[in-house]
Design a protein around this motif. Sequence first.
Motif, PDB file in Angstrom:
ATOM      1  N   ASN A 102      40.356  37.921  49.875  1.00  0.00           N
ATOM      2  CA  ASN A 102      39.385  38.197  48.839  1.00  0.00           C
ATOM      3  C   ASN A 102      38.240  39.016  49.426  1.00  0.00           C
ATOM      4  O   ASN A 102      38.232  39.335  50.604  1.00  0.00           O
ATOM      5  N   LEU A 103      37.269  39.325  48.602  1.00  0.00           N
ATOM      6  CA  LEU A 103      36.127  40.084  49.082  1.00  0.00           C
ATOM      7  C   LEU A 103      35.248  39.208  49.972  1.00  0.00           C
ATOM      8  O   LEU A 103      34.967  38.059  49.613  1.00  0.00           O
ATOM      9  N   PRO A 104      34.782  39.708  51.092  1.00  0.00           N
ATOM     10  CA  PRO A 104      33.838  38.932  51.908  1.00  0.00           C
ATOM     11  C   PRO A 104      32.600  38.568  51.090  1.00  0.00           C
ATOM     12  O   PRO A 104      32.052  39.396  50.370  1.00  0.00           O
ATOM     13  N   GLY A 105      32.200  37.302  51.178  1.00  0.00           N
ATOM     14  CA  GLY A 105      31.040  36.857  50.414  1.00  0.00           C
ATOM     15  C   GLY A 105      31.366  36.396  49.015  1.00  0.00           C
ATOM     16  O   GLY A 105      30.455  36.111  48.226  1.00  0.00           O
ATOM     17  N   SER A 106      32.661  36.291  48.687  1.00  0.00           N
ATOM     18  CA  SER A 106      33.053  35.884  47.333  1.00  0.00           C
ATOM     19  C   SER A 106      33.064  34.363  47.195  1.00  0.00           C
ATOM     20  O   SER A 106      32.944  33.629  48.178  1.00  0.00           O
ATOM     21  N   ARG A 107      33.205  33.913  45.942  1.00  0.00           N
ATOM     22  CA  ARG A 107      33.338  32.494  45.633  1.00  0.00           C
ATOM     23  C   ARG A 107      34.550  32.305  44.736  1.00  0.00           C
ATOM     24  O   ARG A 107      34.972  33.237  44.050  1.00  0.00           O
ATOM     25  N   PRO A 108      35.123  31.093  44.701  1.00  0.00           N
ATOM     26  CA  PRO A 108      36.258  30.858  43.804  1.00  0.00           C
ATOM     27  C   PRO A 108      35.884  31.077  42.337  1.00  0.00           C
ATOM     28  O   PRO A 108      34.746  30.832  41.932  1.00  0.00           O
ATOM     29  N   VAL A 109      36.849  31.537  41.569  1.00  0.00           N
ATOM     30  CA  VAL A 109      36.685  31.757  40.130  1.00  0.00           C
ATOM     31  C   VAL A 109      37.904  31.176  39.429  1.00  0.00           C
ATOM     32  O   VAL A 109      39.035  31.477  39.812  1.00  0.00           O
ATOM     33  N   ASN A 110      37.682  30.343  38.426  1.00  0.00           N
ATOM     34  CA  ASN A 110      38.779  29.744  37.658  1.00  0.00           C
ATOM     35  C   ASN A 110      38.601  30.111  36.193  1.00  0.00           C
ATOM     36  O   ASN A 110      37.666  29.634  35.537  1.00  0.00           O
TER      37      ASN A 110
END
Length: 315
Positions: A102-110
């Motif tokens: 994923n992109l560095p600095g990303s967070r999970p998305v549901n």
Amino acid sequence: MTLLVVVVVVSVLGAFALLVLLISALSARLMISPPRQPLWTAPGEVGMAYEDVTFPARDGVGLSGWHIPAAQGTAGPAPTVVMVHGWPWNRLGALSTSPLKNLPGSRPVNLMPVMEALHREGFSVLAFDLRNHGDSGTSRPMTSGWREAYDILGALDYLSSRGDVDEQRTGLLGFSLGGNTVLYALPWTRGIKAAVAVQPLTSSVFGPRFGRDRLGPLYTLVGPLFELFYRLAGGPSTKFTDPVVDARGAGETAVLYVQGKGDKWGSVENVADMVAATPNAIEPIYPDTEERYGGYHYVIDNPQVVTSFFDRYLK
């Protein structure tokens, strides 16, 4: 200067140059060939009936997704919302926070709660994986929504073949890359009554902001190399992929924009330009957020934002 000092200096400079090349290549890889996020659940796990579907994009790339019919009790063909995910997610969003996935600095998305909310409100949902993502086919490189617009057009072609869909009441919901894809697709169809674009982006704005946030001054060297690698792989110049331009062709489609104020990668000003260019833009929503993913979670945590919008324009 002694020979030893020269050797050390040359070695350090060489290692630094190699590091810059490596970071540039890995960054370009995220665009050229996004890492595939595996599906981790399905609508049936939360009590929704669904159908695994496959269909071609308008240019022939094979796409995979789910068709989720409206909740029981909905009379006749139901209005439908086509959901389009972000980069490098899949139709569910993204769970992995690894820089390699994923992109560095990303967070999970549901995104499943949004599907559930639309389903309960009487909408059918078509959620699918864009090309180069999830279980869909490959057509490299990723083009920030420009070529991916063919995927939405293919989804609309597929929906027109179903007897349980009201073609006159179809909406689009796109997140990030998906929001771009929505804006690039709208000029090519007049069958969409309403669309929501959650944090769409102009590549020439997003790229430098993202790069400087994650790499600091090093982005000055990495940015041009990233662009070079991407163009060599067949990608369009980021200077010429601007959804602001295509937003002018949205016609009579009612378009709602959502953009978090605290987004360090995207920008309220950029989205405001899209709003100004869109002929039938609805009052945009600019929630208070601390970073980019806060904008996505605003919609996920407040799905009534999109359900009420589609209620207004599709029912």
